[in-house]
Scaffold this motif. Structure first.
Motif, PDB file in Angstrom:
ATOM      1  N   TYR A 267       0.828  -1.203   0.000  1.00 49.99           N
ATOM      2  CA  TYR A 267       0.000   0.000   0.000  1.00 49.99           C
ATOM      3  C   TYR A 267       0.859   1.247   0.000  1.00 49.99           C
ATOM      4  CZ  TYR A 267      -3.343   3.547   1.635  1.00 49.99           C
ATOM      5  OH  TYR A 267      -4.103   4.680   1.760  1.00 49.99           O
ATOM      6  N   ASP A 268       0.587   2.115  -0.971  1.00 46.33           N
ATOM      7  CA  ASP A 268       1.202   3.434  -1.082  1.00 46.33           C
ATOM      8  C   ASP A 268       0.074   4.456  -0.962  1.00 46.33           C
ATOM      9  OD1 ASP A 268       2.313   5.851  -1.813  1.00 46.33           O
ATOM     10  OD2 ASP A 268       3.198   5.126  -3.675  1.00 46.33           O
ATOM     11  N   PRO A 269      -0.002   5.211   0.142  1.00 47.49           N
ATOM     12  CA  PRO A 269      -1.113   6.143   0.347  1.00 47.49           C
ATOM     13  C   PRO A 269      -1.221   7.223  -0.726  1.00 47.49           C
ATOM     14  CG  PRO A 269       0.133   5.831   2.377  1.00 47.49           C
ATOM     15  CD  PRO A 269       0.930   5.208   1.284  1.00 47.49           C
ATOM     16  N   ALA A 270      -0.155   7.461  -1.473  1.00 46.61           N
ATOM     17  CA  ALA A 270      -0.171   8.509  -2.480  1.00 46.61           C
ATOM     18  C   ALA A 270      -0.842   8.070  -3.777  1.00 46.61           C
ATOM     19  CB  ALA A 270       1.247   8.974  -2.774  1.00 46.61           C
ATOM     20  N   ARG A 271      -1.212   6.792  -3.875  1.00 43.99           N
ATOM     21  CA  ARG A 271      -1.823   6.270  -5.100  1.00 43.99           C
ATOM     22  C   ARG A 271      -3.225   5.752  -4.811  1.00 43.99           C
ATOM     23  NH1 ARG A 271       1.581   1.549  -6.280  1.00 43.99           N
ATOM     24  NH2 ARG A 271       0.122   1.293  -8.017  1.00 43.99           N
ATOM     25  N   PRO A 272      -4.111   5.734  -5.800  1.00 44.77           N
ATOM     26  CA  PRO A 272      -5.443   5.153  -5.605  1.00 44.77           C
ATOM     27  C   PRO A 272      -5.334   3.666  -5.262  1.00 44.77           C
ATOM     28  CG  PRO A 272      -5.364   6.458  -7.634  1.00 44.77           C
ATOM     29  CD  PRO A 272      -3.948   6.318  -7.150  1.00 44.77           C
ATOM     30  N   ALA A 273      -6.274   3.176  -4.491  1.00 41.31           N
ATOM     31  CA  ALA A 273      -6.289   1.761  -4.131  1.00 41.31           C
ATOM     32  C   ALA A 273      -6.752   0.923  -5.310  1.00 41.31           C
ATOM     33  CB  ALA A 273      -7.201   1.529  -2.938  1.00 41.31           C
ATOM     34  N   SER A 274      -6.051  -0.192  -5.548  1.00 44.81           N
ATOM     35  CA  SER A 274      -6.423  -1.122  -6.602  1.00 44.81           C
ATOM     36  C   SER A 274      -5.742  -2.450  -6.314  1.00 44.81           C
ATOM     37  CB  SER A 274      -6.007  -0.596  -7.982  1.00 44.81           C
ATOM     38  OG  SER A 274      -6.341  -1.524  -8.997  1.00 44.81           O
ATOM     39  N   TYR A 275      -6.521  -3.435  -5.908  1.00 46.76           N
ATOM     40  CA  TYR A 275      -5.972  -4.741  -5.543  1.00 46.76           C
ATOM     41  C   TYR A 275      -5.560  -5.510  -6.802  1.00 46.76           C
ATOM     42  CZ  TYR A 275      -5.669  -9.318  -3.305  1.00 46.76           C
ATOM     43  OH  TYR A 275      -5.225 -10.530  -2.832  1.00 46.76           O
ATOM     44  N   PRO A 276      -4.415  -6.202  -6.800  1.00 50.30           N
ATOM     45  CA  PRO A 276      -3.491  -6.431  -5.680  1.00 50.30           C
ATOM     46  C   PRO A 276      -2.287  -5.497  -5.681  1.00 50.30           C
ATOM     47  CG  PRO A 276      -2.931  -7.921  -7.445  1.00 50.30           C
ATOM     48  CD  PRO A 276      -4.080  -7.086  -7.949  1.00 50.30           C
ATOM     49  N   ASP A 277      -2.254  -4.525  -6.610  1.00 48.63           N
ATOM     50  CA  ASP A 277      -1.064  -3.694  -6.764  1.00 48.63           C
ATOM     51  C   ASP A 277      -0.911  -2.650  -5.664  1.00 48.63           C
ATOM     52  OD1 ASP A 277      -0.352  -5.009  -9.158  1.00 48.63           O
ATOM     53  OD2 ASP A 277      -1.746  -3.754 -10.280  1.00 48.63           O
ATOM     54  N   ASN A 278      -2.039  -2.123  -5.191  1.00 48.23           N
ATOM     55  CA  ASN A 278      -1.940  -1.057  -4.189  1.00 48.23           C
ATOM     56  C   ASN A 278      -3.164  -1.059  -3.286  1.00 48.23           C
ATOM     57  OD1 ASN A 278      -0.393   1.223  -3.138  1.00 48.23           O
ATOM     58  ND2 ASN A 278      -2.186   2.432  -3.750  1.00 48.23           N
ATOM     59  N   GLY A 279      -3.000  -1.592  -2.090  1.00 48.67           N
ATOM     60  CA  GLY A 279      -4.091  -1.624  -1.140  1.00 48.67           C
ATOM     61  C   GLY A 279      -5.268  -2.426  -1.631  1.00 48.67           C
ATOM     62  N   ARG A 280      -6.437  -2.095  -1.105  1.00 52.47           N
ATOM     63  CA  ARG A 280      -7.665  -2.780  -1.527  1.00 52.47           C
ATOM     64  C   ARG A 280      -8.856  -1.903  -1.184  1.00 52.47           C
ATOM     65  NH1 ARG A 280      -9.982  -8.509   0.947  1.00 52.47           N
ATOM     66  NH2 ARG A 280     -11.967  -8.519  -0.181  1.00 52.47           N
ATOM     67  N   ALA A 281      -9.653  -1.578  -2.196  1.00 55.59           N
ATOM     68  CA  ALA A 281     -10.891  -0.841  -1.983  1.00 55.59           C
ATOM     69  C   ALA A 281     -12.013  -1.816  -1.668  1.00 55.59           C
ATOM     70  CB  ALA A 281     -11.226  -0.023  -3.222  1.00 55.59           C
ATOM     71  N   LEU A 282     -13.090  -1.312  -1.090  1.00 53.20           N
ATOM     72  CA  LEU A 282     -14.212  -2.168  -0.723  1.00 53.20           C
ATOM     73  C   LEU A 282     -14.906  -2.771  -1.941  1.00 53.20           C
ATOM     74  CD1 LEU A 282     -15.665   0.067   2.121  1.00 53.20           C
ATOM     75  CD2 LEU A 282     -14.725  -2.236   2.426  1.00 53.20           C
ATOM     76  N   THR A 283     -14.732  -2.158  -3.106  1.00 52.44           N
ATOM     77  CA  THR A 283     -15.366  -2.656  -4.323  1.00 52.44           C
ATOM     78  C   THR A 283     -14.437  -3.478  -5.211  1.00 52.44           C
ATOM     79  OG1 THR A 283     -14.872  -0.552  -5.404  1.00 52.44           O
ATOM     80  CG2 THR A 283     -17.053  -0.784  -4.401  1.00 52.44           C
ATOM     81  N   ASP A 284     -13.182  -3.638  -4.838  1.00 46.42           N
ATOM     82  CA  ASP A 284     -12.249  -4.406  -5.663  1.00 46.42           C
ATOM     83  C   ASP A 284     -12.693  -5.866  -5.753  1.00 46.42           C
ATOM     84  OD1 ASP A 284     -10.607  -2.305  -6.280  1.00 46.42           O
ATOM     85  OD2 ASP A 284      -9.105  -2.750  -4.749  1.00 46.42           O
ATOM     86  N   ASP A 285     -12.718  -6.400  -6.970  1.00 46.30           N
ATOM     87  CA  ASP A 285     -13.151  -7.782  -7.193  1.00 46.30           C
ATOM     88  C   ASP A 285     -11.945  -8.715  -7.052  1.00 46.30           C
ATOM     89  OD1 ASP A 285     -14.330 -10.160  -7.956  1.00 46.30           O
ATOM     90  OD2 ASP A 285     -15.595  -9.188  -9.456  1.00 46.30           O
TER      91      ASP A 285
END
Length: 331
Positions: A267-285
């Motif tokens: 997770y990099d807070p400076a980037r949008p969340a997108s699983y599995p590359d950066n964090g995970r949003a509640l809507t990520d499939d």
């Protein structure tokens, strides 16, 4: 099943649903890029082995719930947030949140700097939010945001698009944290520790979705009690499962298994969340990412999409389906 039912044979770790870590989410706060939202979900409201409802008591008071943060890439925690719960005579729970750094963060204990104390745990639809200094905190029952055709998975990956979790609840621990209290880039994972013996023992842990229920196999107990820094030893275990399910060659299964370990969420807070590359949003499939890996491209989706009732503000997870306010909120 994300990380639901991560104990042996799709059961609960240590036989206790309250210790079952289910999902980890990390994303920048909507509308304020200087802050991050970390969500640790535990305790499914319904089990599959054994089948049926679990206890209405949200959290185990003799347990520890912990978010681990590695800030230098060695898969060893440099920061940890520890959450413990207490109950009053009427069963209402409150939470205390501690922050620890350095060697303390990498270890096991119940010490640390208190950042939140006496936060009420929510058991009804209303979300009781606690603010303390730079932090916001929520703990309690919520609508489970995970989406997956679980019965299809248990039926030899024959999916019908039936979202098993559409009417299920889960217990959420939600922290809003200033990015200044985190690293610029980090690896995250969550764990639960059981303490009925008087000593805290790791019961469950994880970060990435689906891996433990489908890949840990006979090494399940060893995997759940291990640390991410030691995960390379489970590459042969994961590779064996991938060979069996996906028909991979031995070399390719080993390569793919190596991409899944260590089990941390980058997770990099400076980037949008997108699983599995950066964090995970509640809507990520996350399922549609994992299935092609598990099956070597033979199955690519379960035909289930995100829930539509997520909140646009803290704590972001939707109200629970069941009102459990018979256990009144602590004063």
């Amino acid at each position: 099943m994300s990380h639901h039912y991560s104990g042996p044979d799709f059961g609960f770790p240590h036989g206790d649903a309250r210790l079952d870590f289910t999902d980890l989410y990390a994303f920048p706060k909507p509308g304020d890029a200087s802050r991050s939202i970390l969500i640790m979900n535990v305790h499914p409201s319904v089990g599959v082995n054994p089948q049926g409802p679990t206890t209405d008591e949200p959290f185990a008071t003799q347990a520890m719930y912990e978010l681990k943060i590695d800030t230098n890439g060695d898969a060893v925690a440099d920061i940890a947030y520890r959450v413990r719960f207490t109950s009053d005579a009427n069963g209402a729970q409150t939470a205390t949140v501690l922050r620890v750094e350095g060697k303390q963060a990498a270890g096991t204990g119940d010490d640390g700097q208190t950042i939140i104390e006496g936060a009420p745990v929510s058991t009804a639809r209303e979300a009781h939010v606690t603010e303390a200094g730079d932090y916001r905190f929520f703990a309690g029952w919520r609508n489970d945001p995970f989406f997956f055709d679980t019965m299809g998975a248990l039926n030899n990956l024959q999916f019908t698009g039936d979202d098993y979790f559409a009417d299920k609840d889960v217990c959420s621990i939600v922290l809003e944290i200033p990015n200044s209290a985190l690293g610029k880039k980090m690896g995250l994972w969550a764990r639960t520790l059981e303490g009925t013996s008087g000593k805290l023992v790791q019961a469950d842990r994880g970060a990435r979705s689906n891996q433990t229920p489908f890949l840990a196999g006979e090494a399940n107990a060893a995997y759940l009690s291990a640390e991410p820094a030691d995960d390379a030893r489970f590459i042969p275990v994961f590779a064996h499962a991938l060979e069996h399910t996906g028909g991979y060659t031995s070399a390719e299964a080993t390569r793919v298994a190596g991409t899944l370990l260590p089990d941390v969420l980058h997770y990099d807070p400076a980037r949008p969340a997108s699983y599995p590359d950066n964090g995970r949003a509640l809507t990520d499939d996350v399922v549609d990412f994992f299935l092609p890996l598990l099956t070597n491209g033979k199955v690519t989706r379960d035909n289930v999409g995100p829930h539509k009732d997520l909140l646009t503000e803290f704590p972001y997870v939707a109200p629970p389906h069941k009102d459990r306010s018979a256990q009144r909120v602590a004063a």
